[in-house]
Design a protein around this motif. Sequence first.
Motif, short mmCIF file in Angstrom:
data_model
loop_
_atom_site.label_atom_id
_atom_site.label_comp_id
_atom_site.label_asym_id
_atom_site.label_seq_id
_atom_site.Cartn_x
_atom_site.Cartn_y
_atom_site.Cartn_z
N ASP A 1 0.85 -1.19 0.00
CA ASP A 1 0.00 0.00 0.00
C ASP A 1 0.89 1.24 0.00
OD1 ASP A 1 -2.39 -1.55 2.20
OD2 ASP A 1 -2.33 -1.41 0.00
N HIS A 2 0.73 2.07 -1.01
CA HIS A 2 1.51 3.33 -1.10
C HIS A 2 0.71 4.47 -0.50
CE1 HIS A 2 4.63 1.54 -3.60
NE2 HIS A 2 3.63 0.94 -4.28
N ASP A 3 1.34 5.27 0.32
CA ASP A 3 0.67 6.46 0.86
C ASP A 3 0.37 7.44 -0.27
OD1 ASP A 3 2.67 6.43 3.89
OD2 ASP A 3 0.74 5.48 3.38
N ASN A 4 -0.80 8.09 -0.21
CA ASN A 4 -1.18 9.11 -1.21
C ASN A 4 -0.63 10.47 -0.76
OD1 ASN A 4 -2.28 10.71 -3.10
ND2 ASN A 4 -4.42 10.12 -2.77
N HIS A 5 0.44 10.89 -1.44
CA HIS A 5 1.10 12.15 -1.04
C HIS A 5 0.38 13.39 -1.58
CE1 HIS A 5 4.48 9.99 0.65
NE2 HIS A 5 4.55 9.26 -0.47
N ASP A 6 -0.68 13.24 -2.33
CA ASP A 6 -1.38 14.40 -2.93
C ASP A 6 -2.61 14.81 -2.14
OD1 ASP A 6 -0.72 13.11 -6.24
OD2 ASP A 6 0.44 14.54 -5.03
N ARG A 7 -2.88 14.15 -1.01
CA ARG A 7 -4.09 14.48 -0.27
C ARG A 7 -4.05 15.89 0.32
NH1 ARG A 7 -5.17 9.56 3.73
NH2 ARG A 7 -2.90 9.78 3.93
N TRP A 8 -2.85 16.42 0.54
CA TRP A 8 -2.74 17.77 1.10
C TRP A 8 -3.30 18.84 0.18
CZ3 TRP A 8 -0.06 21.59 -1.41
CH2 TRP A 8 0.76 21.16 -2.48
N LEU A 9 -3.36 18.53 -1.14
CA LEU A 9 -3.89 19.52 -2.08
C LEU A 9 -5.35 19.84 -1.80
CD1 LEU A 9 -2.29 18.27 -5.42
CD2 LEU A 9 -1.75 20.37 -4.17
N ILE A 10 -6.10 18.85 -1.31
CA ILE A 10 -7.52 19.09 -1.02
C ILE A 10 -7.67 20.11 0.10
CG2 ILE A 10 -9.67 18.00 -0.28
CD1 ILE A 10 -8.65 15.40 -1.55
N SER A 11 -6.91 19.90 1.19
CA SER A 11 -6.97 20.86 2.30
C SER A 11 -6.46 22.23 1.89
CB SER A 11 -6.14 20.34 3.48
OG SER A 11 -6.65 19.11 3.94
N TYR A 12 -5.41 22.25 1.09
CA TYR A 12 -4.85 23.53 0.63
C TYR A 12 -5.85 24.29 -0.24
CZ TYR A 12 -1.77 26.83 -1.67
OH TYR A 12 -1.19 27.99 -2.16
N ALA A 13 -6.54 23.57 -1.14
CA ALA A 13 -7.54 24.22 -1.99
C ALA A 13 -8.68 24.78 -1.17
CB ALA A 13 -8.05 23.22 -3.04
N ASP A 14 -9.13 24.01 -0.14
CA ASP A 14 -10.19 24.53 0.74
C ASP A 14 -9.74 25.79 1.46
OD1 ASP A 14 -11.37 21.23 1.73
OD2 ASP A 14 -11.82 22.47 -0.03
N PHE A 15 -8.51 25.78 1.94
CA PHE A 15 -7.97 26.96 2.65
C PHE A 15 -7.91 28.18 1.74
CE2 PHE A 15 -5.59 29.42 5.54
CZ PHE A 15 -4.58 30.03 4.82
N ILE A 16 -7.43 27.99 0.49
CA ILE A 16 -7.33 29.10 -0.44
C ILE A 16 -8.71 29.64 -0.77
CG2 ILE A 16 -6.69 29.73 -2.80
CD1 ILE A 16 -4.35 29.57 -0.87
N THR A 17 -9.68 28.76 -0.94
CA THR A 17 -11.05 29.19 -1.24
C THR A 17 -11.62 30.04 -0.11
OG1 THR A 17 -11.40 27.19 -2.55
CG2 THR A 17 -13.37 28.39 -1.84
N LEU A 18 -11.43 29.57 1.14
CA LEU A 18 -11.91 30.33 2.28
C LEU A 18 -11.20 31.67 2.40
CD1 LEU A 18 -12.23 27.48 4.94
CD2 LEU A 18 -14.09 28.70 3.80
N LEU A 19 -9.90 31.67 2.16
CA LEU A 19 -9.13 32.91 2.24
C LEU A 19 -9.60 33.91 1.19
CD1 LEU A 19 -6.77 34.17 3.83
CD2 LEU A 19 -5.23 33.33 2.04
N PHE A 20 -9.86 33.41 -0.02
CA PHE A 20 -10.36 34.29 -1.09
C PHE A 20 -11.72 34.88 -0.71
CE2 PHE A 20 -10.94 35.95 -5.22
CZ PHE A 20 -12.26 35.72 -5.59
N ALA A 21 -12.60 34.02 -0.16
CA ALA A 21 -13.92 34.51 0.25
C ALA A 21 -13.80 35.56 1.35
CB ALA A 21 -14.78 33.34 0.72
N PHE A 22 -12.86 35.34 2.27
CA PHE A 22 -12.65 36.30 3.36
C PHE A 22 -12.25 37.67 2.83
CE2 PHE A 22 -11.54 37.90 7.43
CZ PHE A 22 -10.34 38.57 7.29
N PHE A 23 -11.29 37.68 1.89
CA PHE A 23 -10.83 38.97 1.37
C PHE A 23 -11.89 39.64 0.51
CE2 PHE A 23 -6.49 37.41 2.38
CZ PHE A 23 -6.08 38.50 3.12
N VAL A 24 -12.72 38.86 -0.17
CA VAL A 24 -13.82 39.45 -0.94
C VAL A 24 -14.79 40.16 -0.01
CG1 VAL A 24 -15.85 38.90 -2.34
CG2 VAL A 24 -13.64 37.89 -2.90
#
Length: 258
Positions: free
Chosen positions: A10-33
């Motif tokens: 079983d290989h660890d999925n090293h790309d899972r952090w992108l999901i959390s990062y995308a959510d964070f960027i979306t929230l940050l964008f909404a905050f500044f708007v």
Amino acid sequence: MRRRRRIAYDHDNHDRWLISYADFITLLFAFFVVMYAISAINENKYRILASSLGDAFGKTPTSDATVPQLPAVALPPEIKQRTLKQQQAIEEQAHMTEVASNLLDVMAPLVKEGKVRVTQSRRGVSIEINANVLFEPGRAELEARSLMVLRAVAEKLKNEPFNLEITGHTDNVPISNSVFASNWELSAVRATSVVRLLADSGIAPARLSAIGREASQPIASNDTAEGRARNRRVELMILSGLPDTVEEIPVRPNPPRS
């Protein structure tokens, strides 16, 4: 032959952090708007924003959404003072323009004949009157025909707050009579004659000053009769009432000795 068994790792999925990062960027964008919308707020835009955010989060927007009161921003004293001076300058400029228009109405016939010129600058309003309207050649006593004009000017200016600077000018032809030793005396006495009449017509003496310029400030060439006639004039300067900024000049430091 014995087959080797493949072992599945079983290989660890090293790309899972992108999901959390995308959510964070979306929230940050909404905050500044939201922050930008509130910083440039007006009631109509705020109601639209509140409604949109309510729809996005599944809430029913209320029709009586209140606009938040933003705290007043205190301006630095120097900016307040600069703004006040700019407003005063605008108001005075408009007032001076009105004064110039009133004087043009009073002196309209002489303006049409080219014997009077009214101009406006940052220094104030200038009224240039040809000397032949006011005086006989080589003399400094006001002519009777000029008294009505100058009194009408005084009537328009006596209730104004501005100071008046009256300056006499001549051409470059040396005067030769027993009354005036030079054009300096002639120009100064002519200015004084006008000042005296304005004071007698109701303008406070403290607002008046007389200056003689001789031929030092020509407005036309002295090589022609027409030019010399233009240079022989009296100028009434209605001075701007805005206070000057006075700054003390510091003493230069002693240069280093070599």
